[in-house]
Enzyme design. Structure first.
Site, mmCIF file in Angstrom:
data_model
loop_
_atom_site.group_PDB
_atom_site.id
_atom_site.type_symbol
_atom_site.label_atom_id
_atom_site.label_comp_id
_atom_site.label_asym_id
_atom_site.label_seq_id
_atom_site.Cartn_x
_atom_site.Cartn_y
_atom_site.Cartn_z
ATOM 1 N N GLY A 472 -1.026 -8.892 4.736
ATOM 2 C CA GLY A 472 -1.442 -7.887 5.704
ATOM 3 C C GLY A 472 -1.954 -6.617 4.977
ATOM 4 O O GLY A 472 -2.246 -5.664 5.605
ATOM 5 N N ILE A 630 -8.475 4.097 -6.630
ATOM 6 C CA ILE A 630 -8.241 3.259 -5.293
ATOM 7 C C ILE A 630 -9.390 2.333 -5.148
ATOM 8 O O ILE A 630 -10.406 2.504 -5.189
ATOM 9 C CB ILE A 630 -8.177 4.495 -4.239
ATOM 10 C CG1 ILE A 630 -7.127 5.524 -4.389
ATOM 11 C CG2 ILE A 630 -8.115 3.836 -2.844
ATOM 12 C CD1 ILE A 630 -5.712 5.190 -4.210
ATOM 13 N N ASN A 632 -9.613 0.287 -2.429
ATOM 14 C CA ASN A 632 -10.606 0.300 -1.071
ATOM 15 C C ASN A 632 -9.717 1.379 -0.359
ATOM 16 O O ASN A 632 -8.506 1.394 0.027
ATOM 17 C CB ASN A 632 -10.346 -0.926 -0.393
ATOM 18 C CG ASN A 632 -10.847 -1.028 1.096
ATOM 19 O OD1 ASN A 632 -10.727 -0.017 1.712
ATOM 20 N ND2 ASN A 632 -11.613 -2.267 1.476
ATOM 21 N N LYS A 634 -10.005 2.307 2.685
ATOM 22 C CA LYS A 634 -9.505 1.895 4.148
ATOM 23 C C LYS A 634 -8.177 1.063 3.886
ATOM 24 O O LYS A 634 -6.987 1.824 4.392
ATOM 25 C CB LYS A 634 -10.395 1.263 4.967
ATOM 26 C CG LYS A 634 -9.910 1.104 6.267
ATOM 27 C CD LYS A 634 -11.077 0.317 7.035
ATOM 28 C CE LYS A 634 -12.113 1.244 7.546
ATOM 29 N NZ LYS A 634 -13.079 0.654 8.475
ATOM 30 N N GLN A 639 -1.868 1.035 3.809
ATOM 31 C CA GLN A 639 -0.829 1.041 3.012
ATOM 32 C C GLN A 639 -0.018 2.102 3.114
ATOM 33 O O GLN A 639 1.355 1.978 3.393
ATOM 34 C CB GLN A 639 -1.016 0.428 1.575
ATOM 35 C CG GLN A 639 -1.593 -0.905 1.657
ATOM 36 C CD GLN A 639 -0.627 -1.793 1.345
ATOM 37 O OE1 GLN A 639 -0.155 -1.984 0.347
ATOM 38 N NE2 GLN A 639 -0.561 -2.564 2.447
ATOM 39 N N GLU A 706 4.482 0.135 -1.911
ATOM 40 C CA GLU A 706 5.762 0.685 -1.486
ATOM 41 C C GLU A 706 5.778 2.155 -1.741
ATOM 42 O O GLU A 706 6.876 2.785 -1.759
ATOM 43 C CB GLU A 706 6.857 -0.236 -2.357
ATOM 44 C CG GLU A 706 6.734 -1.458 -1.793
ATOM 45 C CD GLU A 706 7.371 -2.546 -2.792
ATOM 46 O OE1 GLU A 706 8.510 -3.038 -2.621
ATOM 47 O OE2 GLU A 706 6.685 -2.709 -3.915
HETATM 48 MO MO1 MOS Z 1 8.630 -6.164 -1.813
HETATM 49 S S1 MOS Z 1 10.215 -5.454 -1.147
HETATM 50 O O1 MOS Z 1 8.808 -6.664 -3.524
HETATM 51 O O2 MOS Z 1 7.713 -7.370 -0.936
#
Ligand code: MOS
Length: 753
Positions: A472, A630, A632, A634, A639, A706
């Site tokens: 995703g 970066i 992309n 968008k 993210q 993340e």
């Molecule tokens: Mo991540 S928590 O390593 O998908």
């Protein structure tokens, strides 16, 4: 834009190429897969105790129920390698054996598996399985069993469980200003939109599994090791995945059960877990106790930092979160210490979830930093800038880049940060107490080994094949951009094929390493094709020798460099071959060992807290991020925004509550497990610095997935303090925690009137 510029695809905010397939229902997720013969449907019977032994299990009524084809229990389950064996394959590749024996390891563990013609029949029959248990006292809670705590053999995301740089105690002792606090962060479930699902089918002793999984190569090992077959006899297919967030890094009970039953029945078996199932038969982040000690001198220079964490580990499943890992890379200090302790417990699988380590680490650490800044009488941004390190404090390594100060400064300007020492309760908007908070986000940048295969056909169409996944995040889109830019072609001429173990092995999606690792592999494969085209063209026409490969473009079925142009088919006809093909394999460079590599961010939050009820509403959230180049704008924006929304959950909403008498999670649905919904999410602003980290990879990109979650929770907590004077020690922050502080403020105001 001229022709040349329009081929600079990397960075462009292109729409997701998989978007139309997804919104029109054409994208086949695991449970959508329909094979040649109709699948039987499996349903898990969950253990009703947290620890103990099955005394008897009666499956007769279930077996006699309409449509039931098979009931597996520990009494008739096919042989598997013992759970946890082949640990050299890592925790995702080890044996994930199910129904091994009469022992119940945790509440909700499978005790039986019912397979029937329809879901309704399977689910009904599952309720007819009757189990008698000998219940034993279990270990469910780390703090209650701290005497059993041990140092984990390994830590996810840090090299050592315990570390001390300098001498902490004397440095803390001599500090003029200190903060010493205990924090609690909760258990959480990833709650991806698509529940885990598997369709398993066998043919000639070979297993094909359609499933939702982030890392295909590890899943293949996991099946092979559990079922004692060759990895080459397992094919994993996972083209579309409805979110992972760590919960699909590995394989889970439903997947092995489907494979076992499909072999027994010689028929495909499908299991789509329910939301309820996932709270026991999917992984979770476990609750942590954190003890932090911070000391600074009278001028606000950090002297001593320590972070000790305590948590449970699921019995026999080696995962411990590096909650204190970031203390060694955040701020300069004379002495830094961290320790991690774990208690083996009878809880469902504890595993990676959304920035494991950093998400909960920054939540408490950046809260404590805010508190220390206040006690030092320094603006929280100034405090952070004052303690910016020259090199990574815990290792002495140089940072590949360190634009944290820039993120903080630009964020402050964009947010309209009012500098000064935090003084709670000073801002008001009608009945709302207003607070502003800031926190830094730091997230390790990693590259993992990855391969890619590219094939350019005579008609000018490029096909990329790799076992990478798109959970995703936008992988299909960005890999196409990287390939198209490398070969000077249109993105529309690139087909990206992912999510199949028949393709070249990659690192998969996880740890924010997917885009950089597989993107580099794709770039390298396309670069080889470019070189190959020019070499072959030069054999036909010497005029092509010595040209700069960077100038090559492909338009339709023709390749050009400057005013030279040839049909791809003519080159292939002259030198033989149906297509230009290349395979690549990349691995992290030395700079991943010798340098400290991170992505960065600065998060700013504005909250309103109701002066009577202490209801907390987030009013604004702004982040300035550096993740190198970066790929992309968008998908990167999405993210980061998604990460920030998770951060809202970490600060204010998400917690899995366990009944400590039984080790059972109680709030097992999305009505009671609170994910931030639209009403909880205010205006979000995402800003990205234009960076390029040459030490990370040739693309200059760094991990982004993340990053947004780190820093958001503590920015909110710090804003709640600014509004009310309540210092959060427990997350998520509840109204009842804030009420006393709000009452004090209101009383104070009334008295001064
Ligand atoms: Mo991540 S928590 O390593 O998908």
């Amino acid at each position: 834009m001229n022709q040349q510029d329009s081929r600079k695809w990397i960075g462009q905010p292109l729409d997701r190429v998989d978007g139309p397939a997804k919104v029109t229902g054409q994208a086949t997720y695991a449970a959508d897969y329909r094979g040649n013969s109709p699948a039987a449907i499996g349903f898990i019977v969950e253990a009703g105790i947290g620890k103990g032994r099955i005394v008897s299990i009666d499956t007769r009524a279930a077996e006699a129920s309409d449509g039931v084809l098979l009931v597996l229990t520990h009494q008739n389950a096919p042989e598997q390698a013992p759970f946890g064996s082949h640990d050299d394959a890592g925790r995702f590749g080890q044996s994930h054996a199910v129904l091994e024996n009469e022992n119940v390891k945790y509440h909700g563990a499978p005790v039986a598996f019912v397979v029937a013609e329809t879901l309704e029949q399977a689910r009904h029959a599952a309720h007819l399985v009757s189990v008698r248990y000998d219940q034993q006292p279990g270990v469910f809670d780390a703090e209650a069993h701290e005497d059993k705590a041990t140092k984990p053999d390994s830590l996810d995301g840090a090299d050592q469980a315990d570390k001390e740089v300098g001498h902490f105690e004397p440095a803390f002792e001599k500090s003029a200003v200190t903060v010493e606090a205990e924090y609690h962060t909760p258990s959480q479930h990833a709650s991806a939109m698509e529940p885990h699902a598997t369709v398993a089918e066998w043919s000639d002793g070979k297993l094909t599994v359609h499933m939702a999984v982030q890392i295909i190569a590890d899943a293949r090992k996991g099946f092979a090791n559990t079922l004692k077959i060759e990895p080459g006899d397992v094919r994993i297919v996972s083209p579309f995945i409805g979110g992972g967030f760590g919960s699909k890094l590995g394989i889970h009970n439903e997947a092995i059960l489907a494979a076992l039953a499909a072999r027994e029945l010689d028929r495909p078996v499908r299991v789509a877990q329910t939301r309820r199932n996932l709270f026991a038969n999917g992984p979770h982040r476990t609750a942590h106790r954190h003890r932090l000690k911070l000391g600074a001198d009278a001028d606000g220079r950090l002297q001593a930092v320590s972070h000790d964490s305590l948590a449970v580990m699921s019995r026999g499943y080696p995962f411990a979160e590096a909650a204190g890992g970031l203390t060694q890379s955040s701020y300069a200090a004379e002495a830094i210490r961290m320790s991690h302790r774990i208690v083996e417990a009878n809880v469902p699988k504890v595993d990676s979830m959304r920035a494991p380590g950093e998400a909960i680490g920054t939540l408490v650490f950046e809260s404590a930093i805010d508190e220390l800044a206040e006690r030092c009488g320094i603006d929280p941004i100034e405090f952070r800038l004052l303690n910016e390190p020259e090199t990574e404090p815990g290792s002495g390594k140089s940072f590949s880049t360190r634009p944290l100060a820039r993120c903080l400064r630009e964020g402050a300007a964009k947010f309209g940060w009012q500098s000064g020492v935090v003084r709670p309760g000073m801002k008001r908007d009608g009945r709302w107490l207003i607070g502003h908070g800031v926190a830094a986000a730091i997230r390790p940048n990693n590259i993992e080994p990855a391969g890619a295969e590219a094939s350019l056909a005579r008609d000018g169409r490029l096909t990329l094949s790799l076992d990478m996944t798109d959970i995703g995040t936008g992988t299909y889109t960005i890999l196409g951009q990287i390939a198209a830019e490398t070969l000077g072609m249109d993105t529309g001429a690139v087909e990206v094929r992912l999510g199949d173990s028949d393709f070249v092995e990659t690192c998969g999606s996880g740890g924010s390493f997917g885009a950089g690792s597989t993107g580099t592999a794709v770039q390298q494969a396309c670069d080889s094709i470019r070189t190959d085209i020019l070499a072959r063209a030069a054999r036909i026409d010497p005029d092509w020798s010595g040209v700069n490969s960077a100038d090559l473009t492909i338009d339709g079925d023709r390749v050009s460099v400057g005013d030279r142009s040839l049909a791809l088919g003519d080159i292939l006809d002259a030198v033989g071959g149906e297509a230009f093909r290349a395979k690549s394999h990349i691995k992290p460079g030395d700079a991943h060992k010798t340098m400290a590599q991170y992505s960065y961010g600065a998060l700013f939050a504005e909250v309103g807290v109701d002066a009577d009820t202490a209801e907390i509403r987030l009013r604004r959230l702004l982040g300035v991020f550096d993740a190198g180049r970066i790929l992309n704008h968008k998908t990167a924006h999405s993210q980061l925004m998604g990460g920030m929304i998770f951060g809202i959950g970490a600060g204010l909403l998400e917690e899995s509550l366990m009944d400590m008498r039984y080790g059972a999670f109680m709030n097992r649905d999305l009505a009671e497990y609170h994910i931030a919904v639209n009403r909880d999410v205010p205006r979000l602003e995402v800003h990205m610095l234009e960076g390029f980290d040459e030490h990370s990879n040739p693309l200059g990109s760094k991990g982004i997935g993340e990053l947004g979650i780190c820093g958001t929770g503590p920015a909110i907590a710090n804003a709640v303090y600014d509004a009310t004077g309540h210092r959060a020690r427990k997350f998520p922050i509840h109204i009842e925690d804030v009420l006393p502080a709000v009452a004090r403020l209101t009383k104070g105001n009334a008295a001064s009137r």
